[in-house]
Scaffold this motif. Sequence first.
Motif, mmCIF file in Angstrom:
data_model
loop_
_atom_site.group_PDB
_atom_site.id
_atom_site.type_symbol
_atom_site.label_atom_id
_atom_site.label_comp_id
_atom_site.label_asym_id
_atom_site.label_seq_id
_atom_site.Cartn_x
_atom_site.Cartn_y
_atom_site.Cartn_z
ATOM 1 N N ILE D 119 72.435 7.125 28.107
ATOM 2 C CA ILE D 119 73.588 7.953 28.699
ATOM 3 C C ILE D 119 74.027 7.508 29.905
ATOM 4 O O ILE D 119 74.618 8.174 30.512
ATOM 5 N N TYR D 161 86.996 18.614 22.612
ATOM 6 C CA TYR D 161 86.577 18.839 23.868
ATOM 7 C C TYR D 161 85.274 19.536 23.914
ATOM 8 O O TYR D 161 84.502 19.510 24.694
ATOM 9 N N LEU D 162 85.074 20.382 22.869
ATOM 10 C CA LEU D 162 83.698 21.319 22.650
ATOM 11 C C LEU D 162 82.531 20.107 22.444
ATOM 12 O O LEU D 162 81.605 20.372 23.137
ATOM 13 N N LEU D 164 82.350 17.299 23.722
ATOM 14 C CA LEU D 164 82.241 16.513 25.036
ATOM 15 C C LEU D 164 81.880 17.474 26.138
ATOM 16 O O LEU D 164 80.960 16.962 27.010
ATOM 17 N N HIS D 165 82.071 18.654 26.095
ATOM 18 C CA HIS D 165 81.795 19.760 27.023
ATOM 19 C C HIS D 165 80.227 19.787 26.655
ATOM 20 O O HIS D 165 79.359 19.689 27.554
ATOM 21 N N GLY D 168 78.414 16.929 27.652
ATOM 22 C CA GLY D 168 78.197 16.807 29.387
ATOM 23 C C GLY D 168 77.353 17.573 29.890
ATOM 24 O O GLY D 168 76.464 17.108 30.843
ATOM 25 N N ALA D 169 76.997 18.787 29.353
ATOM 26 C CA ALA D 169 76.204 19.735 29.831
ATOM 27 C C ALA D 169 74.625 19.334 29.648
ATOM 28 O O ALA D 169 73.856 19.248 30.412
ATOM 29 N N ASN D 171 73.883 16.125 28.935
ATOM 30 C CA ASN D 171 73.586 14.598 29.412
ATOM 31 C C ASN D 171 73.511 14.524 31.137
ATOM 32 O O ASN D 171 72.929 13.763 31.730
ATOM 33 N N TRP D 172 73.798 15.678 31.422
ATOM 34 C CA TRP D 172 73.773 16.048 33.057
ATOM 35 C C TRP D 172 72.582 16.311 33.555
ATOM 36 O O TRP D 172 72.265 16.186 34.663
ATOM 37 N N ILE D 191 71.892 26.536 26.825
ATOM 38 C CA ILE D 191 73.290 25.637 26.996
ATOM 39 C C ILE D 191 74.179 26.068 25.872
ATOM 40 O O ILE D 191 75.097 26.443 25.985
#
Lengths: 204, 204, 204, 204
Positions: D119, D161-162, D164-165, D168-169, D171-172, D191
Amino acid sequence: MAIAQAHNGPDANMPQRADNRRDVLLDAAARLFRERGYDAASMRHIASAVGMLPGSVYYHFSSKDELLCAVYEEGVRRIHEAVEDALTDRTEPWDRLTAAAAAHLETLLGDNDYGAVVIRPYPTVPDDVRDQLITLRDGYETLFRGLIDALPLPPSVDRHYLRLHLFGALNWTPTWYRPGGDGPRAIAEQIVGHLRHPLEGDPS
Amino acid sequence: MAIAQAHNGPDANMPQRADNRRDVLLDAAARLFRERGYDAASMRHIASAVGMLPGSVYYHFSSKDELLCAVYEEGVRRIHEAVEDALTDRTEPWDRLTAAAAAHLETLLGDNDYGAVVIRPYPTVPDDVRDQLITLRDGYETLFRGLIDALPLPPSVDRHYLRLHLFGALNWTPTWYRPGGDGPRAIAEQIVGHLRHPLEGDPS
Amino acid sequence: MAIAQAHNGPDANMPQRADNRRDVLLDAAARLFRERGYDAASMRHIASAVGMLPGSVYYHFSSKDELLCAVYEEGVRRIHEAVEDALTDRTEPWDRLTAAAAAHLETLLGDNDYGAVVIRPYPTVPDDVRDQLITLRDGYETLFRGLIDALPLPPSVDRHYLRLHLFGALNWTPTWYRPGGDGPRAIAEQIVGHLRHPLEGDPS
Amino acid sequence: MAIAQAHNGPDANMPQRADNRRDVLLDAAARLFRERGYDAASMRHIASAVGMLPGSVYYHFSSKDELLCAVYEEGVRRIHEAVEDALTDRTEPWDRLTAAAAAHLETLLGDNDYGAVVIRPYPTVPDDVRDQLITLRDGYETLFRGLIDALPLPPSVDRHYLRLHLFGALNWTPTWYRPGGDGPRAIAEQIVGHLRHPLEGDPS
DNA sequence: GATGAATGAGTATTCATTCAT
DNA sequence: CATGAATGAATACTCATTCAT
């Protein structure tokens, strides 16, 4: 006697002042040359030790070499003066040599940073600088030559090597001396004593 | 007798050889440390003196400090060995001291660069490196302590200062010695002679 | 309202300006840190991006770490300011969060390089530097904590994880965002929308 | 299924072995890429972590880029496999997404160094390498696309976008996760829960 | 399979020095 | 008297990589 060198301004006859910042710089340079050696003491270090920026040093000294020469000159002046002062009113040759050695070591081992600068080698400076340093030191060495010449010695003794021997023993002390034990004067007396008095043949 | 390390012909039963380039590097480093001092002798200089690129030096020594330690170690080994060799078959204390001083000076003033590295101060190296150097030197200094202790001396003489005096006179010689005049052995005999024989009282 | 720092014309009563080259350097560093990462952005790159020699950078910043800290500080300042500006005159909690997320993304995805620097990890910097970065970021994170706390949420929701979830979704956007499609504001609205509105149970 | 790639020798069908040293190298590279980032993890580090010399690594991988690709490939394989395993026997769409997110986070946050490598961004690798990495990752992303597509959602929701959202949550999390608190599975449930259940409108 | 020895370019950083202001 | 800003070359050291053995 002050070196002066620069504008000593409106009010003369103050003992050795005149250029305040220059003297402060000289002190810092002497300290750093002693502590870290010439190559490792950078102009930056020296400048920041007196709160200046590196470039500002060049107002007072046009190069690092010149700064070294100035410190060296002042160092020679001080040690020469100290030895001459110590010789005043002494006449007996061995007594004079002992007094000179003591003054020499006091300058070398005291909190005076200038003395130590004088006895270091500077293998990286250009030849003309080295020549200047040697010239500065010459008068001082002549002084010692005279003291050795005045000694009543057996004709077999080579006074040249005797002087180099004594200088070596004295100038090597900064490598091992630590304050707290015997002081410079006592050490000087020991060293001159080793030369003066017979070591062999009297183990009584 | 030396422990090998020297070129005794092509592949004669030597135990630790083969690392040819490393030794060449060590020689170059010793020479440059002596000629210019540790700070002014750059890795670039040292590398190019043996036809390497600066980075290549790091295959053999992981840092400049380590290179210094290796040179220093070899220097101590050599001077120690030279002095021990010189003491073989000698028994008279002053004779032994003179022989040791002569071997010491021969190592210091000969074309051997390693010796000179051992007697230099290294004011800028980190504390742990300095500790290593001191440890390396310790055994050698102990050897001299023994020689001084064996001298028949008047009880008034402080053998500690006598050793430091002698070391000073000997170790200072590189600052003034120039080949061509008296050799290391003659100089050593002069210096020990000054200590051994009375200088005062017999100007006959 | 911004605290100066931006070019408001030639010499308009700005308190901290003048240090023109420093700001140019900061911009270049921010860009290269963003484009290539901290480790791969060399001082050479940064210097040559502003037409300086590598050594000249050190007049303005005493190390690469310090340069990173300065960029980071400016980055935090900018994103913090942008978010605070966006919150002015807004009172409804979800509305405030959306506005904050939009301002956050606009800073992160705009032509501003500083924002991106703030959200990167710096695994190789020394601990004291990392501590500095965390301290700088702390105030900003607190701001978001307040926004999340103000939301009317079912008691079952863990606000800690909600904040980290939102930050993750927002801060991940630089890995996939390409200008040309939806802008930062629209994306922020989408992301907050996913959290705000029920996704399950209403497939009408 | 093993990647094989090289001589799997006389005795095949062992699960995923064959080239022992290569795997050890891969593990070390994965760890160092994760701990220090690609640029700051040097071939020297990696080699010495497995007791090799730097040159020896090149027997197994012809360049650092290739080593990265190999680690990346293995990382994708592992996370893909973990998620597929987690989906077995699950049919309800939200249930499947939750299980996938949990497996994803378990791979990312466990003692597995490979997941984290997948990632990360690699801004300095050449374009052809980056293309390889993207290709490797593609299949895995497609898997998630399918899971999102299967969700019963209001038509207003943009599934792009869902995804990617959510990524993001998830992989962060490595930027803030510390072992000891809630585990990867619990975090994944939180999450996905935020997305699944209404946060607004029911503060009861 | 791996090592010993190197390369050439690069790393961050420091050097003495300059010079307009 | 000094600074602000830079230069150009040097510093110790590390990089990915090569290749004969």
